[in-house]
Write a protein that holds these residues in place. Structure first.
Motif, PDB file in Angstrom:
ATOM      1  N   VAL A   1     123.209   1.422  55.599  1.00  0.00           N
ATOM      2  CA  VAL A   1     123.088   2.780  56.293  1.00  0.00           C
ATOM      3  C   VAL A   1     122.566   4.074  55.460  1.00  0.00           C
ATOM      4  O   VAL A   1     123.161   4.163  54.390  1.00  0.00           O
ATOM      5  N   ARG A   2     121.896   4.899  56.268  1.00  0.00           N
ATOM      6  CA  ARG A   2     121.714   6.137  55.403  1.00  0.00           C
ATOM      7  C   ARG A   2     122.363   7.538  56.433  1.00  0.00           C
ATOM      8  O   ARG A   2     122.424   7.205  57.388  1.00  0.00           O
ATOM      9  N   LEU A   3     122.837   8.398  55.614  1.00  0.00           N
ATOM     10  CA  LEU A   3     123.549   9.608  55.855  1.00  0.00           C
ATOM     11  C   LEU A   3     122.949  10.674  55.215  1.00  0.00           C
ATOM     12  O   LEU A   3     122.714  10.574  54.189  1.00  0.00           O
ATOM     13  N   VAL A   4     122.100  11.675  56.216  1.00  0.00           N
ATOM     14  CA  VAL A   4     121.703  12.892  55.512  1.00  0.00           C
ATOM     15  C   VAL A   4     122.488  14.111  55.817  1.00  0.00           C
ATOM     16  O   VAL A   4     122.781  14.339  57.074  1.00  0.00           O
ATOM     17  N   TRP A   5     122.649  14.970  54.914  1.00  0.00           N
ATOM     18  CA  TRP A   5     123.307  16.175  55.271  1.00  0.00           C
ATOM     19  C   TRP A   5     122.508  17.502  55.322  1.00  0.00           C
ATOM     20  O   TRP A   5     121.367  17.220  54.963  1.00  0.00           O
ATOM     21  N   HIS A   6     122.542  18.183  56.281  1.00  0.00           N
ATOM     22  CA  HIS A   6     121.563  19.396  56.679  1.00  0.00           C
ATOM     23  C   HIS A   6     122.282  20.438  57.026  1.00  0.00           C
ATOM     24  O   HIS A   6     123.526  20.616  57.313  1.00  0.00           O
ATOM     25  N   LEU A   7     121.683  21.590  57.427  1.00  0.00           N
ATOM     26  CA  LEU A   7     122.150  22.903  58.090  1.00  0.00           C
ATOM     27  C   LEU A   7     123.277  22.764  59.120  1.00  0.00           C
ATOM     28  O   LEU A   7     124.027  23.692  59.128  1.00  0.00           O
ATOM     29  N   ASP A   8     123.103  21.656  59.826  1.00  0.00           N
ATOM     30  CA  ASP A   8     123.979  21.708  61.052  1.00  0.00           C
ATOM     31  C   ASP A   8     125.291  20.988  60.955  1.00  0.00           C
ATOM     32  O   ASP A   8     125.958  20.740  61.787  1.00  0.00           O
ATOM     33  N   VAL A   9     125.580  20.631  59.541  1.00  0.00           N
ATOM     34  CA  VAL A   9     126.828  19.918  59.171  1.00  0.00           C
ATOM     35  C   VAL A   9     127.630  20.668  58.154  1.00  0.00           C
ATOM     36  O   VAL A   9     127.107  21.244  57.201  1.00  0.00           O
ATOM     37  N   ASP A  10     128.981  20.804  58.652  1.00  0.00           N
ATOM     38  CA  ASP A  10     129.707  21.809  57.795  1.00  0.00           C
ATOM     39  C   ASP A  10     130.833  20.871  57.033  1.00  0.00           C
ATOM     40  O   ASP A  10     130.771  19.478  57.123  1.00  0.00           O
TER      41      ASP A  10
ATOM     42  N   PHE B   1     136.137   2.580  48.575  1.00  0.00           N
ATOM     43  CA  PHE B   1     135.202   1.479  48.645  1.00  0.00           C
ATOM     44  C   PHE B   1     133.807   1.602  47.809  1.00  0.00           C
ATOM     45  O   PHE B   1     133.007   1.895  48.078  1.00  0.00           O
ATOM     46  N   PRO B   2     134.561   1.211  46.393  1.00  0.00           N
ATOM     47  CA  PRO B   2     133.556   1.487  45.394  1.00  0.00           C
ATOM     48  C   PRO B   2     132.371   0.745  45.633  1.00  0.00           C
ATOM     49  O   PRO B   2     131.012   1.242  44.838  1.00  0.00           O
ATOM     50  N   ALA B   3     132.474  -0.457  46.247  1.00  0.00           N
ATOM     51  CA  ALA B   3     131.102  -1.154  45.972  1.00  0.00           C
ATOM     52  C   ALA B   3     130.146  -0.617  47.485  1.00  0.00           C
ATOM     53  O   ALA B   3     129.125  -1.162  47.268  1.00  0.00           O
ATOM     54  N   VAL B   4     130.516   0.202  48.248  1.00  0.00           N
ATOM     55  CA  VAL B   4     129.623   0.583  49.465  1.00  0.00           C
ATOM     56  C   VAL B   4     129.145   1.725  48.909  1.00  0.00           C
ATOM     57  O   VAL B   4     127.704   1.867  49.264  1.00  0.00           O
ATOM     58  N   ILE B   5     129.404   2.933  48.313  1.00  0.00           N
ATOM     59  CA  ILE B   5     128.699   3.924  47.843  1.00  0.00           C
ATOM     60  C   ILE B   5     128.640   4.057  46.352  1.00  0.00           C
ATOM     61  O   ILE B   5     130.005   4.264  45.844  1.00  0.00           O
ATOM     62  N   ASP B   6     127.724   4.353  45.380  1.00  0.00           N
ATOM     63  CA  ASP B   6     128.101   4.833  44.112  1.00  0.00           C
ATOM     64  C   ASP B   6     127.906   6.509  43.982  1.00  0.00           C
ATOM     65  O   ASP B   6     126.534   6.626  44.189  1.00  0.00           O
ATOM     66  N   PRO B   7     128.855   7.337  43.878  1.00  0.00           N
ATOM     67  CA  PRO B   7     128.447   8.721  43.925  1.00  0.00           C
ATOM     68  C   PRO B   7     127.413   8.964  42.874  1.00  0.00           C
ATOM     69  O   PRO B   7     126.896  10.286  42.817  1.00  0.00           O
ATOM     70  N   ALA B   8     127.434   8.223  41.726  1.00  0.00           N
ATOM     71  CA  ALA B   8     126.555   8.637  40.679  1.00  0.00           C
ATOM     72  C   ALA B   8     124.961   8.662  41.070  1.00  0.00           C
ATOM     73  O   ALA B   8     124.026   9.319  40.579  1.00  0.00           O
ATOM     74  N   TYR B   9     124.520   8.016  42.156  1.00  0.00           N
ATOM     75  CA  TYR B   9     123.409   8.059  42.654  1.00  0.00           C
ATOM     76  C   TYR B   9     122.923   9.166  43.908  1.00  0.00           C
ATOM     77  O   TYR B   9     122.114   9.382  44.360  1.00  0.00           O
ATOM     78  N   VAL B  10     124.086   9.669  44.083  1.00  0.00           N
ATOM     79  CA  VAL B  10     124.034  10.983  45.276  1.00  0.00           C
ATOM     80  C   VAL B  10     123.594  12.167  44.436  1.00  0.00           C
ATOM     81  O   VAL B  10     124.445  12.867  43.989  1.00  0.00           O
ATOM     82  N   GLN B  11     122.230  12.272  44.320  1.00  0.00           N
ATOM     83  CA  GLN B  11     121.853  13.590  43.661  1.00  0.00           C
ATOM     84  C   GLN B  11     121.524  14.573  44.395  1.00  0.00           C
ATOM     85  O   GLN B  11     121.376  15.710  44.136  1.00  0.00           O
ATOM     86  N   THR B  12     121.102  14.447  45.793  1.00  0.00           N
ATOM     87  CA  THR B  12     120.691  15.681  46.647  1.00  0.00           C
ATOM     88  C   THR B  12     121.601  15.639  47.995  1.00  0.00           C
ATOM     89  O   THR B  12     122.627  15.180  48.148  1.00  0.00           O
ATOM     90  N   ASN B  13     120.858  15.360  49.230  1.00  0.00           N
ATOM     91  CA  ASN B  13     121.376  15.581  50.611  1.00  0.00           C
ATOM     92  C   ASN B  13     121.637  14.060  51.295  1.00  0.00           C
ATOM     93  O   ASN B  13     121.946  14.207  52.374  1.00  0.00           O
ATOM     94  N   ILE B  14     121.202  13.206  50.463  1.00  0.00           N
ATOM     95  CA  ILE B  14     121.000  11.633  51.028  1.00  0.00           C
ATOM     96  C   ILE B  14     121.969  10.661  50.528  1.00  0.00           C
ATOM     97  O   ILE B  14     121.951  10.518  49.133  1.00  0.00           O
ATOM     98  N   VAL B  15     122.696   9.982  51.457  1.00  0.00           N
ATOM     99  CA  VAL B  15     123.555   9.043  50.855  1.00  0.00           C
ATOM    100  C   VAL B  15     123.291   7.532  51.421  1.00  0.00           C
ATOM    101  O   VAL B  15     123.191   7.536  52.733  1.00  0.00           O
ATOM    102  N   MET B  16     123.204   6.535  50.569  1.00  0.00           N
ATOM    103  CA  MET B  16     122.995   5.253  51.018  1.00  0.00           C
ATOM    104  C   MET B  16     124.330   4.317  50.787  1.00  0.00           C
ATOM    105  O   MET B  16     125.031   4.862  49.954  1.00  0.00           O
ATOM    106  N   ALA B  17     124.759   3.653  52.128  1.00  0.00           N
ATOM    107  CA  ALA B  17     126.104   3.120  52.144  1.00  0.00           C
ATOM    108  C   ALA B  17     125.792   1.674  52.082  1.00  0.00           C
ATOM    109  O   ALA B  17     125.039   1.401  53.485  1.00  0.00           O
TER     110      ALA B  17
END
Ligand SMILES: Cc1ncc(COP(=O)(O)O)c(C=O)c1O
Length: 352
Positions: free
Chosen positions: A321-330, A274-290
């Protein structure tokens, strides 16, 4: 329904690990309102040093650290400016207006990315007796609602050089400055030295339960200490909390790279379908916007349906929507989240 729960709402949801709790339990403490807590002092000094500033002040939250800084730089009736997605404007409950009588304006900033031309165009450092004078600019790095965007150091420097002779203060909301440092390899002090004050959070990616630190000159931090007490933020044996922060500085900075890798892996897995949903080029750190809005879902519907299947996420507006990665996610949680996201996006097309 599923038994598995992957909570990607925010990196604030992490629980302190056992070793951190042990360090907190054995912390040396004193009354910090009297300036007598050695662990708080150690944390303040260490973070001031890391950020290239003279002095630090421990606060209960990032919001308080930001609001103290704003109060120091701007008098009632004057203004601060920040981008339209800035946490200080969008998510601190109007505190600058409520507590400090401060007016604010914002500029448009796609993904929260700093373009120094925008604040320079709108600021009026000394607007005389007819309009509001601009006394501070707030920059957020990394940018939360922008999607974890790292601010280019060159853009920050350009803004600093232009504002310095005009007497407009610069505050860095560095709640996730750790992530910018790990993503770029740029020293924390290289960012920190461009600003009059910097706030950093210990309770986000670093995994401590409570606390932020504001840094600046000795004089500014002495004033901030008075305002902190006035706002009800003077704490007593706060060394128990500061010890969690010190432990996090030793053990949880470099591992932020794992969060960045997982966010990137997730975004590539979704973008491949689903390339229109997320552009990985914009994922620089731990947060993803979809951007789920084009796929048959509203953001609120998507969040509710994902929650029922064990994926907890956050709606930032009607379509994203926002998804955030952190310590408690493997890695396994990340794979689960990507599969579920792809399944739900495919289902979106069948929705009435
Ligand atoms: C960029 C940014 N600044 C400041 C804060 C405020 O931190 P706190 O929740 O500790 O008040 C947050 C919280 O999420 C944030 O994302």
């Amino acid at each position: 329904m599923t038994d598995r729960v992957v909570d990607l709402r925010s990196d604030t949801i992490t629980k302190p690990v056992v070793a951190m709790r042990l360090a907190m339990a054995s912390a040396e403490v004193g009354d910090d309102v009297y300036g007598e807590d050695p662990t708080v002092r150690a944390l303040e000094d260490r973070i001031a040093d890391l950020l290239g500033h003279e002095s630090g002040l421990f606060t209960p939250s990032g919001s308080m650290a930001n609001q103290l800084a704003i109060r120091l730089h701007v008098e009632p009736g004057q203004e601060l400016i920040a981008d339209e997605l800035a946490h200080v404007l969008r998510a601190e409950m109007g505190a600058a207006a409520v507590f400090s009588g401060i007016s604010s304006r914002s500029w448009a900033a796609p993904r929260g990315l700093l373009d120094p031309a925008a604040p320079l165009r709108m600021m009026q450092p000394d607007a005389g007796t007819y309009q509001v004078s601009t006394k501070a600019i707030v920059v957020e790095n990394t940018h939360n609602f922008g999607g974890g965007t790292v601010q280019p150091l060159e853009a920050i420097r350009a803004l600093r050089e232009a504002t310095r002779p005009l007497g407009v203060a610069m505050h860095l909301d560095g709640a996730r400055l750790w992530n910018a440092h790990v993503a770029t390899g740029i020293e924390l002090s290289a960012y920190g030295q461009q600003f009059d004050t910097v706030s950093v959070c210990l309770s986000k990616g670093l995994g401590a339960p409570v606390g932020s630190v504001l840094v600046g000159s000795r004089d500014l931090m002495a004033q901030a200490r008075v305002w902190r007490k006035r706002y009800g933020g003077g704490m007593r044996q706060a060394g128990i909390l500061a010890a969690g922060g010190l432990w996090a500085l030793d053990h949880h900075i470099e591992r932020l790279a794992d969060d960045h890798t997982r966010a990137r892996t997730f975004s590539e897995a979704v973008a491949s379908r689903f390339p229109a949903v997320i552009d990985p080029a914009y994922v620089q750190t731990n947060i993803v916007m979809a951007e789920v809005g084009q796929t048959g879902w509203t953001a609120a519907e998507f969040v509710a349906a994902a929650g029922q299947r064990g994926l907890m996420i956050f709606a930032v507006n009607e379509t994203a929507v926002r998804l955030v990665w952190h310590l408690d996610v493997d890695d396994a949680d990340t794979a689960y989240a990507a599969d579920l996201m792809n399944t739900m996006l495919a289902e979106g097309a069948q929705r009435p």
